[in-house]
Design a protein around this motif. Structure first.
Motif, mmCIF file in Angstrom:
data_model
loop_
_atom_site.group_PDB
_atom_site.id
_atom_site.type_symbol
_atom_site.label_atom_id
_atom_site.label_comp_id
_atom_site.label_asym_id
_atom_site.label_seq_id
_atom_site.Cartn_x
_atom_site.Cartn_y
_atom_site.Cartn_z
ATOM 1 N N ASN A 177 0.945 -1.306 -0.090
ATOM 2 C CA ASN A 177 -0.042 0.104 0.069
ATOM 3 C C ASN A 177 0.708 1.226 -0.037
ATOM 4 N N SER A 178 0.503 2.399 -0.336
ATOM 5 C CA SER A 178 0.981 3.788 -0.457
ATOM 6 C C SER A 178 0.072 4.742 0.184
ATOM 7 N N THR A 179 0.312 5.495 1.079
ATOM 8 C CA THR A 179 -0.354 6.600 1.851
ATOM 9 C C THR A 179 -0.121 7.856 0.812
ATOM 10 N N ILE A 180 -1.210 8.736 0.980
ATOM 11 C CA ILE A 180 -1.075 9.798 0.141
ATOM 12 C C ILE A 180 -2.110 10.751 0.932
ATOM 13 N N ASN A 181 -1.757 12.113 0.815
ATOM 14 C CA ASN A 181 -2.078 13.039 1.439
ATOM 15 C C ASN A 181 -3.006 14.206 0.432
ATOM 16 N N TYR A 182 -3.953 14.398 0.857
ATOM 17 C CA TYR A 182 -4.683 15.431 -0.417
ATOM 18 C C TYR A 182 -5.639 16.398 0.415
ATOM 19 N N ILE A 183 -6.248 17.349 -0.122
ATOM 20 C CA ILE A 183 -7.090 18.501 0.451
ATOM 21 C C ILE A 183 -8.370 18.495 -0.413
ATOM 22 N N GLY A 238 -5.253 8.837 2.545
ATOM 23 C CA GLY A 238 -5.911 7.368 2.296
ATOM 24 C C GLY A 238 -4.696 6.598 2.042
ATOM 25 N N THR A 239 -4.698 5.320 2.236
ATOM 26 C CA THR A 239 -3.847 4.339 2.142
ATOM 27 C C THR A 239 -4.190 3.450 1.036
ATOM 28 N N PHE A 240 -3.724 3.509 -0.140
ATOM 29 C CA PHE A 240 -4.151 2.863 -1.496
ATOM 30 C C PHE A 240 -3.337 1.696 -1.554
ATOM 31 N N PRO A 241 -4.022 0.610 -2.129
ATOM 32 C CA PRO A 241 -3.546 -0.592 -2.543
ATOM 33 C C PRO A 241 -2.966 -0.476 -3.889
ATOM 34 N N ILE A 242 -2.067 -1.192 -4.457
ATOM 35 C CA ILE A 242 -1.545 -1.330 -5.867
ATOM 36 C C ILE A 242 -2.676 -1.551 -6.699
ATOM 37 N N GLY A 243 -2.725 -0.694 -7.744
ATOM 38 C CA GLY A 243 -3.822 -0.705 -8.752
ATOM 39 C C GLY A 243 -4.320 0.519 -8.891
ATOM 40 N N GLU A 244 -5.639 0.830 -9.636
ATOM 41 C CA GLU A 244 -6.206 1.982 -9.791
ATOM 42 C C GLU A 244 -7.565 2.057 -8.905
ATOM 43 N N THR A 245 -7.697 3.184 -8.367
ATOM 44 C CA THR A 245 -8.897 3.169 -7.435
ATOM 45 C C THR A 245 -9.417 4.715 -7.881
ATOM 46 N N MET A 246 -10.822 4.696 -8.043
ATOM 47 C CA MET A 246 -11.581 5.932 -8.028
ATOM 48 C C MET A 246 -12.209 6.261 -6.731
ATOM 49 N N VAL A 247 -12.128 7.137 -6.029
ATOM 50 C CA VAL A 247 -12.938 7.452 -5.024
ATOM 51 C C VAL A 247 -13.750 8.581 -5.247
ATOM 52 N N LEU A 248 -15.264 8.259 -4.765
ATOM 53 C CA LEU A 248 -16.271 9.278 -4.949
ATOM 54 C C LEU A 248 -16.575 9.710 -3.463
ATOM 55 N N PHE A 249 -16.962 10.992 -3.602
ATOM 56 C CA PHE A 249 -17.352 11.667 -2.445
ATOM 57 C C PHE A 249 -18.588 12.479 -2.345
ATOM 58 N N SER A 250 -19.504 12.442 -1.665
ATOM 59 C CA SER A 250 -20.759 12.949 -1.797
ATOM 60 C C SER A 250 -20.986 14.200 -0.438
ATOM 61 N N VAL A 251 -21.333 15.208 -0.695
ATOM 62 C CA VAL A 251 -21.209 16.427 -0.064
ATOM 63 C C VAL A 251 -22.736 16.766 0.149
ATOM 64 N N SER A 260 -14.777 13.549 -7.219
ATOM 65 C CA SER A 260 -14.177 12.255 -7.265
ATOM 66 C C SER A 260 -12.417 12.584 -7.550
ATOM 67 N N PHE A 261 -11.745 11.752 -7.142
ATOM 68 C CA PHE A 261 -10.466 11.510 -7.675
ATOM 69 C C PHE A 261 -9.770 10.251 -7.826
ATOM 70 N N GLY A 262 -8.930 9.854 -8.757
ATOM 71 C CA GLY A 262 -8.159 8.666 -9.072
ATOM 72 C C GLY A 262 -6.816 8.652 -8.665
ATOM 73 N N VAL A 263 -6.775 7.349 -8.081
ATOM 74 C CA VAL A 263 -5.295 7.208 -7.532
ATOM 75 C C VAL A 263 -4.942 6.004 -8.379
ATOM 76 N N THR A 264 -3.577 5.871 -8.885
ATOM 77 C CA THR A 264 -2.981 4.651 -9.449
ATOM 78 C C THR A 264 -1.541 4.685 -8.667
ATOM 79 N N ILE A 265 -1.576 3.308 -8.122
ATOM 80 C CA ILE A 265 -0.326 2.849 -7.425
ATOM 81 C C ILE A 265 0.350 1.700 -8.003
ATOM 82 N N SER A 266 1.615 1.775 -8.724
ATOM 83 C CA SER A 266 2.216 0.816 -8.984
ATOM 84 C C SER A 266 3.190 0.083 -8.048
#
Length: 195
Positions: A114-120, A161-174, A188-194
């Motif tokens: 996994n890889s941990t990323i920070n975002y705002i 977020g701590t993301f696994p290897i691969g592509e992840t699309m995260v959807l938020f609802s406000v 939403s935002f997309g995360v690609t971890i190799s």
């Protein structure tokens, strides 16, 4: 005798229901600008004064289920006559959320899965954002887990977020605090971890 205006206008006119004129808020505002023609006064006197309360034509009227606008015509003798109409200002504007960075590409460290990323996440609304949430289980919004309570018009939320290897699309609802049901927006935002 005074007759209330029939030409009540707003760029945000919604409709007329059960004797109530409905308008929505001005874009990105918590008020609606509403105008109307002057009332018609038919009296056998040449001098009279007409007032409107609590608002006058062109005023910005705040969100509320009911605003009763009352017109009073007063003759020079002191005699008065009144009429009124009802305006409801409603919020139907969806809240907005944006994410920085809008997408992320990265890799895991040697031997890790996994890889941990920070975002705002930035949320905003013309009135007040209630909450933001996601169904993504490995997201932490503002150190509050998958749901974060906002209760203000705008906020920047540091998140991880701590993301696994691969592509992840995260959807938020406000969701905002509109009554009777909150308006909802998404981002939403997309995360690609190799590996």
């Amino acid at each position: 005798m005074i007759t209330c205006p029939t030409n009540v206008t707003s760029n945000n006119y919604v409709g007329f229901t059960s004797g109530i004129i409905q308008v929505r808020t001005d874009h990105e505002a918590n008020v609606a600008t509403v105008t109307w023609d002057p009332p018609i006064v038919t009296e056998n006197v040449s001098r009279f004064n007409v007032t409107s309360s609590p608002y006058k034509s062109g005023d910005e009227i705040p969100i509320s289920t009911i605003h009763v606008i009352t017109f009073t015509a007063t003759e020079s003798s002191g005699d008065t006559d009144t009429c009124n109409f009802v305006i409801s200002v409603i919020d139907i504007e969806d809240p907005i959320c944006t994410i920085e960075p809008p997408s992320y590409m990265g890799s895991v460290e040697m031997g890790q899965q996994n890889s941990t990323i920070n975002y705002i996440i930035t949320v905003r609304d013309n009135v007040q954002v209630s909450s933001i949430k996601t169904d993504c289980s490995f997201i932490d919004i503002g150190n509050s887990g998958q749901e974060y309570i906002v209760d203000r018009a705008i906020e920047e939320i540091d998140s991880t977020g701590t993301f696994p290897i691969g592509e992840t699309m995260v959807l938020f609802s406000v969701v905002d605090n509109a009554s009777p049901n909150g308006n909802e927006g998404t981002c939403s935002f997309g995360v690609t971890i190799s590996g």
